[in-house]
Design a protein around this motif. Structure first.
Motif, short mmCIF file in Angstrom:
data_model
loop_
_atom_site.label_atom_id
_atom_site.label_comp_id
_atom_site.label_asym_id
_atom_site.label_seq_id
_atom_site.Cartn_x
_atom_site.Cartn_y
_atom_site.Cartn_z
N ALA A 1 36.34 -12.85 47.34
CA ALA A 1 35.43 -12.35 46.23
C ALA A 1 35.30 -13.91 45.63
CB ALA A 1 36.47 -11.69 45.49
N PHE A 2 36.18 -14.73 45.53
CA PHE A 2 36.22 -16.16 44.78
C PHE A 2 35.14 -16.75 45.59
CE2 PHE A 2 39.72 -15.26 42.06
CZ PHE A 2 39.92 -16.12 41.25
N PHE A 3 35.14 -16.60 46.82
CA PHE A 3 34.29 -17.43 47.80
C PHE A 3 32.72 -17.08 47.68
CE2 PHE A 3 32.79 -19.62 51.70
CZ PHE A 3 33.38 -20.82 51.61
N GLN A 4 32.73 -15.90 47.76
CA GLN A 4 31.22 -15.32 47.21
C GLN A 4 30.84 -15.69 46.03
OE1 GLN A 4 29.51 -11.84 48.69
NE2 GLN A 4 30.98 -11.58 50.38
N ALA A 5 31.68 -15.82 44.95
CA ALA A 5 31.11 -15.89 43.54
C ALA A 5 31.02 -17.40 43.05
CB ALA A 5 32.24 -15.63 42.70
N THR A 6 31.62 -18.36 44.21
CA THR A 6 31.48 -19.62 43.97
C THR A 6 30.40 -20.45 44.80
OG1 THR A 6 34.04 -19.80 43.54
CG2 THR A 6 32.58 -21.68 44.10
N PHE A 7 30.21 -20.10 46.15
CA PHE A 7 29.39 -20.57 47.01
C PHE A 7 28.21 -19.69 47.42
CE2 PHE A 7 33.60 -22.70 48.08
CZ PHE A 7 33.12 -23.82 47.64
N LYS A 8 28.37 -18.36 47.02
CA LYS A 8 27.34 -17.35 47.16
C LYS A 8 27.23 -16.99 48.83
CE LYS A 8 26.32 -17.96 42.95
NZ LYS A 8 27.25 -17.32 42.00
N ILE A 9 28.08 -17.40 49.46
CA ILE A 9 28.15 -16.90 50.73
C ILE A 9 29.72 -16.09 50.99
CG2 ILE A 9 26.59 -18.33 51.83
CD1 ILE A 9 28.70 -20.09 53.24
N SER A 10 29.67 -15.48 52.40
CA SER A 10 31.12 -14.83 52.67
C SER A 10 31.90 -15.92 53.52
CB SER A 10 30.50 -13.75 53.58
OG SER A 10 31.94 -13.23 54.14
N ILE A 11 33.05 -15.82 53.59
CA ILE A 11 33.73 -16.56 54.30
C ILE A 11 33.52 -16.37 55.90
CG2 ILE A 11 35.79 -17.08 52.75
CD1 ILE A 11 37.42 -14.72 53.88
N PHE A 12 32.82 -15.07 55.98
CA PHE A 12 32.54 -14.88 57.45
C PHE A 12 31.34 -15.27 57.93
CE2 PHE A 12 35.94 -11.81 56.29
CZ PHE A 12 36.64 -11.70 57.33
N THR A 13 30.54 -16.02 56.99
CA THR A 13 29.41 -16.50 57.40
C THR A 13 29.58 -17.77 58.32
OG1 THR A 13 28.48 -15.85 55.40
CG2 THR A 13 27.11 -17.43 56.63
N LYS A 14 30.49 -18.67 58.14
CA LYS A 14 30.46 -19.89 59.06
C LYS A 14 32.21 -20.22 59.08
CE LYS A 14 26.42 -22.55 58.04
NZ LYS A 14 25.94 -23.67 57.24
N LEU A 15 32.75 -20.02 57.93
CA LEU A 15 34.19 -20.50 57.72
C LEU A 15 35.23 -19.93 58.81
CD1 LEU A 15 36.01 -22.40 56.05
CD2 LEU A 15 36.34 -20.59 54.80
N ALA A 16 35.02 -18.47 58.92
CA ALA A 16 36.02 -17.76 59.87
C ALA A 16 35.81 -18.14 61.26
CB ALA A 16 35.93 -16.24 59.69
N THR A 17 34.43 -18.42 61.93
CA THR A 17 33.93 -18.71 63.01
C THR A 17 34.64 -20.17 63.10
OG1 THR A 17 31.86 -17.67 62.96
CG2 THR A 17 32.01 -19.29 64.57
N ARG A 18 34.29 -21.16 62.31
CA ARG A 18 35.05 -22.47 62.36
C ARG A 18 36.33 -22.66 62.57
NH1 ARG A 18 32.17 -26.74 63.94
NH2 ARG A 18 33.65 -28.67 63.73
N CYS A 19 36.95 -21.44 61.92
CA CYS A 19 38.61 -21.40 62.09
C CYS A 19 39.06 -20.84 63.11
CB CYS A 19 39.31 -20.97 60.72
SG CYS A 19 38.87 -22.18 59.09
N ALA A 20 37.99 -20.24 64.25
CA ALA A 20 38.35 -19.28 65.34
C ALA A 20 39.12 -18.17 64.90
CB ALA A 20 39.31 -20.02 66.30
N PHE A 21 38.76 -17.53 63.80
CA PHE A 21 39.12 -16.27 63.53
C PHE A 21 40.77 -16.32 63.52
CE2 PHE A 21 34.82 -15.39 64.65
CZ PHE A 21 34.58 -14.58 63.44
N SER A 22 41.32 -17.37 62.83
CA SER A 22 42.77 -17.48 63.05
C SER A 22 43.00 -17.69 61.30
CB SER A 22 43.33 -18.38 63.72
OG SER A 22 42.81 -19.80 63.01
#
Ligand SMILES: [Zn+2]
Length: 220
Positions: A199-220
């Protein structure tokens, strides 16, 4: 009813696959030989079934996922669209939404978490419905995304050092009736942290943590 990825989202991704628009750049470097993901080559396409919930009906939608191969060691990696979570058929929005519903409502049970006006989302031509145990498993999965959670928290605090997020995270209490073991308590609180971070990430960066970040972190 929590939101779901739509048929249009899934079709749009399929079109990107067909137009060769899916790149490996968001994937993490190869964990075996450290080759940067931008050097990965397309290895294969695999058709994948997704389940979306539209007006209480569970419907299947298909699209191809792209597998990339590391040129250094041959290890292969699947690139997931932002509506997908590895090994899950339901879409990220449903998974996050139902898990949040269970966690954010103090006295709700898993059975109640899948219920809307006394009915449960079901398949069009069978008696099968969304099972309460599915929500239990989703929370287990989301509770393990600690790397994604930590990276998102660092980014949020860099962006806004006086954010109230640490206060909100520290306030998390998991009602005692929702767990019997310490391990489950940890999973529930990990999942709730992820919901708050998202919720904070979407409000701050206007994207989901699932757009790139979760992939980058290998869903860990
Ligand atoms: Zn490699």
């Amino acid at each position: 009813m929590p939101p779901t990825a739509t048929l249009e989202d899934i079709k749009a991704y399929q079109q990107k696959v067909e137009k060769d628009k899916i790149t490996p750049h968001n994937l993490p470097p190869c964990p075996r030989c450290s080759v940067d993901s931008s050097f990965f080559k397309i290895h294969a396409y695999r058709e994948r079934r997704f389940l979306i919930i539209i007006e209480m009906l569970i419907k299947a939608a298909y699209c191809s996922l792209v597998r990339f191969k590391c040129p250094g060691c041959g290890k292969t990696f699947t690139n997931y669209p932002d509506f997908a979570i590895p090994h899950k058929h339901y879409t990220q929005l449903s998974i996050m939404g139902f898990s949040a519903r269970y966690l954010n409502t103090e006295d709700i049970t898993y059975r109640q978490a899948v219920m809307f006006d006394r009915s449960v989302p079901g398949y069009p031509h069978s008696d099968a419905t969304l099972a309460p145990s599915t929500i239990h498993r989703w929370i287990t999965t989301l509770g393990r995304f600690t790397q994604t959670y930590r990276t998102a928290l660092i980014l949020l605090l860099q962006e806004n050092p006086v954010s109230s997020i640490c206060r909100d995270l520290a306030r998390i209490i998991v009602p005692q009736r929702k767990y019997k073991t310490n391990q489950r308590k940890k999973q529930l609180s990990g999942c709730r942290q992820l919901v708050i971070i998202e919720a904070f990430f979407q409000a701050t960066f206007k994207i989901s943590i699932f757009t790139k970040l979760a992939t980058r972190c290998a869903f860990s």
